[in-house]
Design a protein around this motif. Sequence first.
Motif, short mmCIF file in Angstrom:
data_model
loop_
_atom_site.label_atom_id
_atom_site.label_comp_id
_atom_site.label_asym_id
_atom_site.label_seq_id
_atom_site.Cartn_x
_atom_site.Cartn_y
_atom_site.Cartn_z
N ILE A 48 0.73 -1.20 -0.10
CA ILE A 48 0.04 0.22 -0.19
C ILE A 48 0.90 1.17 0.06
O ILE A 48 1.98 1.45 0.74
CB ILE A 48 -1.11 -0.04 1.29
N GLU A 49 0.50 2.00 -1.05
CA GLU A 49 1.14 3.39 -1.06
C GLU A 49 0.46 4.51 -0.55
O GLU A 49 1.17 5.85 -0.49
CB GLU A 49 1.59 3.66 -2.30
N ASN A 50 -0.61 4.42 0.04
CA ASN A 50 -1.44 5.45 0.58
C ASN A 50 -1.12 5.98 1.90
O ASN A 50 -1.14 5.04 2.94
CB ASN A 50 -2.80 4.95 0.41
N ASN A 51 -0.51 7.01 2.09
CA ASN A 51 0.17 7.36 3.48
C ASN A 51 -0.98 7.51 4.59
O ASN A 51 -0.75 7.38 5.43
CB ASN A 51 0.97 8.66 3.40
N GLU A 52 -2.21 8.17 4.01
CA GLU A 52 -3.34 8.34 5.11
C GLU A 52 -3.71 6.99 5.66
O GLU A 52 -4.04 6.85 6.70
CB GLU A 52 -4.12 8.99 4.27
N PHE A 53 -3.90 5.72 4.76
CA PHE A 53 -4.28 4.53 5.08
C PHE A 53 -3.30 3.92 6.06
O PHE A 53 -3.52 3.37 7.06
CB PHE A 53 -4.27 3.57 4.10
#
Length: 79
Positions: A24-29
Motif C-alpha cells: 500500500i502506497e497510501n500514506n493516510e491509510f
Amino acid sequence: MIVIKKEMDIQSTKIELVKTILAIENNEFIQKVADFINKEKVDFWNELSISEQNEIKQGIDQLNNGKRVSYDSFLKKIS
C-alpha cells in the motif's frame, strides 16, 4: 481478502497482512493502520490493581526521597 481460518494459521495471516501493508502506497491509510495498532496496545499500568499501583508509587516516592537499601541488605531481609 485476508481471513484467519484456524489458530495455527495466525502466523500465515500475519505474514499476509504485512505483505498487504507493504504494497500500500497510501500514506493516510498507513497512518490509520498505525493509529489502530497503537490504540490496541495494552498499557501494563492499567492492568495492575489499585493496590499494586499504589505500592509502586510509594516505592518511587521512597526512592525519590533517598530512602534506599542496598541489594545485599535486601537479600538478607528476604532470606
